[in-house]
Design a protein around this motif. Structure first.
Motif, short mmCIF file in Angstrom:
data_model
loop_
_atom_site.label_atom_id
_atom_site.label_comp_id
_atom_site.label_asym_id
_atom_site.label_seq_id
_atom_site.Cartn_x
_atom_site.Cartn_y
_atom_site.Cartn_z
N SER A 12 -11.96 60.24 38.20
CA SER A 12 -12.89 59.12 38.38
C SER A 12 -13.00 58.75 39.85
N MET A 46 -9.44 51.66 28.69
CA MET A 46 -9.59 51.96 30.11
C MET A 46 -9.97 50.72 30.92
N PHE A 124 -13.96 52.13 34.01
CA PHE A 124 -12.69 52.73 34.40
C PHE A 124 -11.94 51.81 35.36
#
Length: 169
Positions: A12, A46, A124
């Motif tokens: 990410s 998340m 995220f």
């Protein structure tokens, strides 16, 4: 079967979604983001900074596998933004296509941390970065043969040029 699949991989914050979208537009391929296949439960985890567990991750891969196995995608060319953390999952997705290419955006933890801290619209949590870096399984020898390596320091246009050149030697 998918005619051609390009998996844009990286943890990410590497810019894989941005690159995958731009590359798909450049090549006139269909674009998908693997994040869109996460369950509500996984997204909730998340957001709170809790890593998803292997069962959630496997269900995520199976949703993508089922989606892209439909006849709707027969003979289509696809670019998929996907973290690519696990070898077995990369193998599952690449088996959906007649031809596939991995593109791995190599990362720098300090830059990733800075990018993730600035990002406000994604689920995220920046607290998961270390876990993702630790979860990434190295490319096998056969994967490495089909992988185009990029860096985060390249502009999107430089990355696209590199991919196109290496796809059409």
């Amino acid at each position: 079967m998918i005619a051609k699949l390009i998996l844009i991989m990286g943890v990410s914050g590497t810019g894989k979604s941005t690159l995958a979208s731009a590359l798909a537009k450049h090549l006139n391929f269909c674009y998908f983001d693997a994040d869109d296949f996460h369950s509500d439960q996984a997204i909730s985890f998340m957001k709170r900074g809790v890593p998803i567990n292997p069962t959630m991750r496997q269900a995520w891969i199976e949703r993508m596998e089922h989606h892209f196995s439909s006849t709707e995608f027969d003979n289509k060319n696809i670019v998929l933004a996907y973290s690519g953390l696990k070898q077995t999952h990369r193998k599952t997705l690449s088996a959906l296509a007649n031809e596939f290419t991995y593109v791995l955006i190599q990362s720098d933890k300090a830059i990733l941390q800075e990018r993730l801290q600035k990002r406000k619209t994604h689920f995220f949590s920046p607290n998961l970065l270390t876990d993702q870096l630790n979860q990434f399984e190295p490319l096998s020898n056969s994967e490495a043969e089909n992988t185009i390596m990029l860096t985060m320091k390249q502009t999107s246009q430089q990355q696209i040029s590199s991919i196109v050149q290496q796809q059409n030697p």
